[in-house]
Enzyme design. Structure first.
Site, mmCIF file in Angstrom:
data_model
loop_
_atom_site.group_PDB
_atom_site.id
_atom_site.type_symbol
_atom_site.label_atom_id
_atom_site.label_comp_id
_atom_site.label_asym_id
_atom_site.label_seq_id
_atom_site.Cartn_x
_atom_site.Cartn_y
_atom_site.Cartn_z
ATOM 1 N N ARG A 11 -10.081 -6.621 -6.213
ATOM 2 C CA ARG A 11 -8.759 -6.002 -6.201
ATOM 3 C C ARG A 11 -7.825 -6.905 -7.003
ATOM 4 O O ARG A 11 -8.171 -8.026 -7.344
ATOM 5 C CB ARG A 11 -8.282 -5.856 -4.754
ATOM 6 C CG ARG A 11 -9.131 -4.869 -3.974
ATOM 7 C CD ARG A 11 -8.899 -5.017 -2.480
ATOM 8 N NE ARG A 11 -7.490 -4.900 -2.159
ATOM 9 C CZ ARG A 11 -6.956 -5.331 -1.017
ATOM 10 N NH1 ARG A 11 -7.693 -5.938 -0.115
ATOM 11 N NH2 ARG A 11 -5.668 -5.152 -0.793
ATOM 12 N N SER A 13 -4.603 -7.880 -6.133
ATOM 13 C CA SER A 13 -3.555 -8.646 -5.453
ATOM 14 C C SER A 13 -3.787 -10.128 -5.718
ATOM 15 O O SER A 13 -4.906 -10.556 -6.050
ATOM 16 C CB SER A 13 -3.593 -8.380 -3.947
ATOM 17 O OG SER A 13 -4.733 -8.992 -3.379
ATOM 18 N N LYS A 83 -12.560 -9.506 6.818
ATOM 19 C CA LYS A 83 -11.884 -8.676 7.822
ATOM 20 C C LYS A 83 -11.509 -7.312 7.269
ATOM 21 O O LYS A 83 -11.221 -6.405 8.041
ATOM 22 C CB LYS A 83 -10.685 -9.399 8.432
ATOM 23 C CG LYS A 83 -9.433 -9.388 7.630
ATOM 24 C CD LYS A 83 -8.284 -9.830 8.516
ATOM 25 C CE LYS A 83 -7.018 -9.884 7.686
ATOM 26 N NZ LYS A 83 -5.875 -10.262 8.494
ATOM 27 N N ASP A 84 -11.511 -7.142 5.952
ATOM 28 C CA ASP A 84 -11.251 -5.830 5.355
ATOM 29 C C ASP A 84 -12.535 -5.028 5.147
ATOM 30 O O ASP A 84 -12.481 -3.893 4.664
ATOM 31 C CB ASP A 84 -10.537 -5.988 3.998
ATOM 32 C CG ASP A 84 -9.160 -6.630 4.158
ATOM 33 O OD1 ASP A 84 -8.554 -6.460 5.231
ATOM 34 O OD2 ASP A 84 -8.699 -7.295 3.212
ATOM 35 N N ARG A 131 -3.678 -4.882 16.104
ATOM 36 C CA ARG A 131 -4.099 -6.058 16.873
ATOM 37 C C ARG A 131 -2.931 -7.023 17.057
ATOM 38 O O ARG A 131 -2.694 -7.530 18.168
ATOM 39 C CB ARG A 131 -5.257 -6.746 16.136
ATOM 40 C CG ARG A 131 -5.696 -8.077 16.736
ATOM 41 C CD ARG A 131 -6.726 -8.750 15.842
ATOM 42 N NE ARG A 131 -6.199 -8.974 14.501
ATOM 43 C CZ ARG A 131 -5.460 -10.017 14.141
ATOM 44 N NH1 ARG A 131 -5.183 -10.963 15.022
ATOM 45 N NH2 ARG A 131 -4.993 -10.142 12.909
ATOM 46 N N ARG A 132 -2.194 -7.267 15.992
ATOM 47 C CA ARG A 132 -1.043 -8.174 16.108
ATOM 48 C C ARG A 132 0.049 -7.548 16.972
ATOM 49 O O ARG A 132 0.655 -8.220 17.798
ATOM 50 C CB ARG A 132 -0.513 -8.526 14.712
ATOM 51 C CG ARG A 132 -1.472 -9.434 13.943
ATOM 52 C CD ARG A 132 -1.070 -9.648 12.492
ATOM 53 N NE ARG A 132 -1.997 -10.562 11.813
ATOM 54 C CZ ARG A 132 -2.269 -10.514 10.512
ATOM 55 N NH1 ARG A 132 -1.683 -9.620 9.733
ATOM 56 N NH2 ARG A 132 -3.118 -11.371 9.975
ATOM 57 N N ARG A 149 3.744 -3.316 5.475
ATOM 58 C CA ARG A 149 2.503 -3.323 4.700
ATOM 59 C C ARG A 149 2.760 -3.937 3.340
ATOM 60 O O ARG A 149 3.866 -4.354 3.027
ATOM 61 C CB ARG A 149 1.941 -1.902 4.551
ATOM 62 C CG ARG A 149 1.194 -1.413 5.798
ATOM 63 C CD ARG A 149 0.179 -0.332 5.450
ATOM 64 N NE ARG A 149 -0.774 -0.789 4.449
ATOM 65 C CZ ARG A 149 -1.292 -0.009 3.505
ATOM 66 N NH1 ARG A 149 -0.947 1.250 3.420
ATOM 67 N NH2 ARG A 149 -2.147 -0.508 2.644
ATOM 68 N N ARG A 155 5.220 -8.958 1.611
ATOM 69 C CA ARG A 155 5.620 -9.111 3.011
ATOM 70 C C ARG A 155 6.602 -10.271 3.167
ATOM 71 O O ARG A 155 7.595 -10.162 3.881
ATOM 72 C CB ARG A 155 4.385 -9.352 3.892
ATOM 73 C CG ARG A 155 3.465 -8.128 3.923
ATOM 74 C CD ARG A 155 2.363 -8.302 4.942
ATOM 75 N NE ARG A 155 1.125 -7.677 4.479
ATOM 76 C CZ ARG A 155 0.035 -7.580 5.212
ATOM 77 N NH1 ARG A 155 0.000 -8.055 6.434
ATOM 78 N NH2 ARG A 155 -1.033 -7.008 4.724
ATOM 79 N N CYS A 242 -10.167 0.970 12.818
ATOM 80 C CA CYS A 242 -8.967 0.148 12.742
ATOM 81 C C CYS A 242 -7.805 0.897 13.376
ATOM 82 O O CYS A 242 -6.656 0.607 13.139
ATOM 83 C CB CYS A 242 -8.671 -0.294 11.312
ATOM 84 S SG CYS A 242 -8.298 1.047 10.209
#
Ligand SMILES: NCc1[nH]cc(CCC(=O)O)c1CC(=O)O
Length: 305
Positions: A11, A13, A83-84, A131-132, A149, A155, A242
């Site tokens: 990706r 990012s 985790k993704d 989760r958070r 997001r 962020r 998720c």
């Protein structure tokens, strides 16, 4: 036949590019005879930023375009934050290497407050992770939880623009981007659990390319693989979606594996916790999931299994 070039789908990012560059550097070091290139791609998960991940199709969105590139022969491997990577990998793909894990804790990030306890009543905290959100609700039911997001830089910019009193990010992502100075305090086990696989980088490749798999397997870290296998087995047994808050944290100890898991209800802030020791990662993941079901996790998950 052994390939002479490895093309890494990634990706675009900053975090994804850092991770792909990191893997490229490791591969060049262990295979100096190979040419290693990056193939940066845009994914739907990166493009749709105005809706929660859970409603637009979940984590697989971040992998799809990279997997298509591998199937079409435009790339040989893909680098992901584990985790993704969905609990069930797409058929025909494998994870030949999981790199040594970084700090798996989450980070409390704020310009005005040192930690969760210092936040004033009703403070605004940004995170789109269920989760958070569930863990924040459990610790501080008064907080106003707001969606947030976008990539790590976006962020932080929204926090700095004053939209939130604090946000929660992964320590590993901040560290990789040389932003560790933004961490005001760590939210860490056992009081707070990360996502299954958090802080581990995974290399994905086609299961039908044995020569490529062999080149990549050299980078695998056995302890990290055991830990994340237990976490992902637990998540899979819980349904692996998720849309439900799931936390997991496994460590290799002298006595074997220790796994803690939690399932939360984002709306009520109720959390169920379980933990167990074991030798076999898959069996341990299953047994912690069963302990969570025995406490009523099925209600949160919308299943009765
Ligand atoms: N959700 C995006 C994502 N995927 C992986 C990481 C952090 C790096 C990692 O866990 O390996 C992040 C950013 C974050 O949650 O703050």
């Amino acid at each position: 036949m052994t390939p002479n070039t490895l093309r890494i789908a990634t990706r675009k990012s900053a975090l994804a590019l850092w991770q792909a560059e990191h893997v490229a550097a490791l591969l060049r070091a262990v295979h100096p005879e190979l040419t290693v290139d990056l193939v940066p791609l845009s994914t739907r998960g990166d493009e749709i930023l105005d809706q929660p991940l859970a409603t637009i199709g979940g984590k697989g969105l971040f992998l799809k375009e990279l997997e298509v590139a591998m199937l079409e022969g435009r790339a040989d491997l893909a680098v992901h934050s584990l985790k993704d990577v969905p609990a069930e990998l797409e058929p025909g793909f494998a994870l030949p290497a999981i790199l040594p894990r970084a700090d798996a804790a989450d980070a409390f990030v704020s310009n005005d407050y040192a930690d969760l306890a210092s936040l004033p009543l009703g403070a605004k905290v940004g995170t789109s992770s269920l989760r958070r959100q569930a863990q924040l609700r459990a610790l501080r039911p008064d907080l106003e939880l707001l969606d947030l997001r976008g990539n790590v830089g976006t962020r932080l910019a929204k926090l700095d623009a004053g939209h939130y009193d604090a946000i929660v990010l992964a320590c590993a992502g901040l560290e990789r981007l040389a932003l560790a100075a933004r961490i005001r305090c760590r939210l860490a086990a056992p009081d707070w659990l990360p996502a299954p696989g958090q802080a581990a980088i995974a290399i994905e490749a086609r299961a039908d390319q044995p020569a490529t798999l062999a080149l990549l397997a050299v980078l695998d870290d056995a302890d990290t693989r055991l830990e994340v296998s237990a976490e992902r087995a637990m998540n899979r047994a819980l349904g692996g979606s998720c849309t439900v808050p799931v936390g997991a944290w496994c460590t290799v100890t002298e006595r074997g594996l220790h796994l803690r898991g939690l399932v939360g209800d984002a709306a009520s802030g109720r959390l169920l916790h379980a933990q167990a020791d074991g030798e076999d990662a898959e069996a341990l993941g299953l047994s912690v999931a069963q302990a969570l079901f025995a406490q009523g996790a099925g209600e949160f998950l919308g299943t009765d299994g």
